[in-house]
Design an enzyme around this catalytic site. Structure first.
Site, PDB file in Angstrom:
ATOM      1  N   ASP A  14      -3.658   2.040  20.182  1.00 21.18           N
ATOM      2  CA  ASP A  14      -3.252   2.723  18.945  1.00 21.18           C
ATOM      3  C   ASP A  14      -3.874   2.025  17.739  1.00 21.18           C
ATOM      4  O   ASP A  14      -4.118   0.821  17.762  1.00 21.18           O
ATOM      5  CB  ASP A  14      -1.719   2.725  18.848  1.00 21.18           C
ATOM      6  CG  ASP A  14      -1.208   3.776  17.873  1.00 21.18           C
ATOM      7  OD1 ASP A  14      -1.990   4.642  17.445  1.00 21.18           O
ATOM      8  OD2 ASP A  14      -0.004   3.720  17.542  1.00 21.18           O
ATOM      9  N   HIS A  31     -12.285   6.075  16.407  1.00 16.68           N
ATOM     10  CA  HIS A  31     -12.266   6.438  17.833  1.00 16.68           C
ATOM     11  C   HIS A  31     -13.535   5.938  18.522  1.00 16.68           C
ATOM     12  O   HIS A  31     -13.483   5.454  19.653  1.00 16.68           O
ATOM     13  CB  HIS A  31     -12.127   7.951  17.998  1.00 16.68           C
ATOM     14  CG  HIS A  31     -10.824   8.503  17.475  1.00 16.68           C
ATOM     15  ND1 HIS A  31      -9.607   7.909  17.752  1.00 16.68           N
ATOM     16  CD2 HIS A  31     -10.543   9.578  16.694  1.00 16.68           C
ATOM     17  CE1 HIS A  31      -8.636   8.609  17.159  1.00 16.68           C
ATOM     18  NE2 HIS A  31      -9.179   9.616  16.505  1.00 16.68           N
ATOM     19  N   LEU A 126     -11.489  -2.805  40.567  1.00 18.35           N
ATOM     20  CA  LEU A 126     -10.439  -2.375  39.628  1.00 18.35           C
ATOM     21  C   LEU A 126     -10.347  -0.856  39.675  1.00 18.35           C
ATOM     22  O   LEU A 126     -11.362  -0.185  39.867  1.00 18.35           O
ATOM     23  CB  LEU A 126     -10.827  -2.776  38.193  1.00 18.35           C
ATOM     24  CG  LEU A 126      -9.878  -2.308  37.082  1.00 18.35           C
ATOM     25  CD1 LEU A 126      -8.640  -3.212  37.040  1.00 18.35           C
ATOM     26  CD2 LEU A 126     -10.558  -2.334  35.700  1.00 18.35           C
TER      27      LEU A 126
HETATM   28  C1  IPE Z   1       0.054   7.285  21.451  1.00 21.88           C
HETATM   29  O1  IPE Z   1      -0.412   7.105  20.176  1.00 21.88           O
HETATM   30  C2  IPE Z   1      -0.926   8.073  22.266  1.00 21.88           C
HETATM   31  C3  IPE Z   1      -2.204   7.419  22.548  1.00 21.88           C
HETATM   32  C4  IPE Z   1      -2.514   6.182  22.259  1.00 21.88           C
HETATM   33  C5  IPE Z   1      -3.137   8.240  23.247  1.00 21.88           C
HETATM   34  P1  IPE Z   1       0.013   8.069  18.961  1.00 21.88           P
HETATM   35  O2  IPE Z   1      -0.625   7.518  17.745  1.00 21.88           O
HETATM   36  O3  IPE Z   1      -0.288   9.474  19.324  1.00 21.88           O
HETATM   37  O4  IPE Z   1       1.594   7.883  18.971  1.00 21.88           O
HETATM   38  P2  IPE Z   1       2.672   8.042  17.809  1.00 21.88           P
HETATM   39  O5  IPE Z   1       2.499   9.410  17.228  1.00 21.88           O
HETATM   40  O6  IPE Z   1       2.401   6.969  16.792  1.00 21.88           O
HETATM   41  O7  IPE Z   1       3.974   7.835  18.501  1.00 21.88           O
HETATM   42  C1  IPE Z   2      -5.089   5.972  18.954  1.00 21.24           C
HETATM   43  O1  IPE Z   2      -5.342   5.791  17.602  1.00 21.24           O
HETATM   44  C2  IPE Z   2      -6.029   6.969  19.603  1.00 21.24           C
HETATM   45  C3  IPE Z   2      -5.413   8.246  19.990  1.00 21.24           C
HETATM   46  C4  IPE Z   2      -4.156   8.553  19.908  1.00 21.24           C
HETATM   47  C5  IPE Z   2      -6.329   9.254  20.489  1.00 21.24           C
HETATM   48  P1  IPE Z   2      -4.742   6.789  16.506  1.00 21.24           P
HETATM   49  O2  IPE Z   2      -5.709   7.900  16.323  1.00 21.24           O
HETATM   50  O3  IPE Z   2      -3.364   7.181  16.860  1.00 21.24           O
HETATM   51  O4  IPE Z   2      -4.752   5.851  15.237  1.00 21.24           O
HETATM   52  P2  IPE Z   2      -3.639   5.766  14.093  1.00 21.24           P
HETATM   53  O5  IPE Z   2      -2.344   5.516  14.786  1.00 21.24           O
HETATM   54  O6  IPE Z   2      -3.659   7.065  13.375  1.00 21.24           O
HETATM   55  O7  IPE Z   2      -4.068   4.609  13.243  1.00 21.24           O
HETATM   56 MG    MG Z   3      -1.538   6.405  16.437  1.00 26.39          MG
END
Ligand code: IPE
Ligand code: IPE
Ligand code: MG
Length: 228
Positions: A14, A31, A126
């Site tokens: 995240d 990303h 793995l």
């Molecule tokens: C969780 O992250 C999903 C992934 C890392 C794929 P999100 O950014 O979507 O989760 P919330 O919305 O903060 O809970």
């Molecule tokens: C995690 O990073 C990747 C996915 C959920 C695909 P985020 O895109 O949720 O990044 P933040 O949380 O907005 O910083």
């Molecule tokens: Mg996120």
């Protein structure tokens, strides 16, 4: 105190969006950088002697709520990641598997996923699992419906475990980056006794060095599984 063996590691990657925002960049750049980190951490896990499975949360069932352009970018990036990564999977003896409901993806992406699984299925250092359009509740609901359709009643925990999409051992350690301290519908069943580790580091800044420190922390913990 004996060290706990780490067999199955799960990561909620995240913070990609916040990483990009901090730099005045488009979220997609976060990303892209995040994909580089999956590569690095996967290689680290493949070399780590006790780790058999590393499961990465890449796209949740809730992530469809994001703007269409971001979702499309993530799909394209996933296709490119798998295409580019095939040589590495073979070189480092890594088996790739996907969990989640793949039927919502384009036919070509589904084909790429299936082909990558097939081509790497005999690799043994793995298993890298990517959770794609994955939701813990959806997985459990699907498993229960499958068992009902098979005419089973009075389900046991073993029945449910074996009907899940995840034939791996339970999660030993869950790491979530970016400072959020929640599970966000990841592997609800399999996390029952996992050790949880939350780090403020944003996923694109995560390193193998921090991974090593977290594993050292995990190995010092006392896992009692309800005993004393
Ligand atoms: C969780 O992250 C999903 C992934 C890392 C794929 P999100 O950014 O979507 O989760 P919330 O919305 O903060 O809970
Ligand atoms: C995690 O990073 C990747 C996915 C959920 C695909 P985020 O895109 O949720 O990044 P933040 O949380 O907005 O910083
Ligand atoms: Mg996120």
């Amino acid at each position: 105190m004996s060290k706990h063996i780490l067999k199955h590691l799960a990561i909620i990657m995240d913070g990609n969006g916040r990483w990009a925002k901090k730099r005045g960049l488009n979220r997609t750049k976060g990303h892209e950088q995040g994909a580089e980190i999956i590569r690095e951490i996967t290689r680290y896990c493949a070399k780590y002697p006790t780790i058999e499975t590393a499961t990465f949360y890449a796209f949740s069932t809730e992530n469809w709520k994001r703007p269409k352009l971001e979702v499309e970018f993530l799909m394209k990036m996933l296709d490119k990641y798998l295409k580019d990564e095939l040589a590495t999977y073979q070189e480092h003896n890594i088996r790739f598997q996907a969990i989640g409901d793949l039927t919502s993806f384009s036919k070509s992406l589904q084909k790429r996923i299936k082909e990558t699984e097939e081509l790497t299925k005999n690799n043994t250092s793995l298993t890298q699992v990517l959770a794609l359009n994955y939701g813990g509740r959806a997985e459990i609901t699907y498993a229960v419906n499958t068992l009902i359709e098979q005419g089973k009643s009075h389900l046991t925990e073993e029945d449910i475990s074996s009907a899940l999409q995840t034939p791996y051992s339970d999660i030993d350690l869950l790491i979530r980056t970016s400072g959020e301290e929640r599970v966000s519908n990841f592997l609800l069943w399999q996390l029952s006794y996992a050790e949880l580790y939350f780090t403020p580091t944003l996923w694109p800044d995560f390193t193998a060095k921090e991974m090593r420190e977290i594993i050292e922390n995990y190995e010092q913990r006392s896992r009692r599984f309800g005993g004393i």
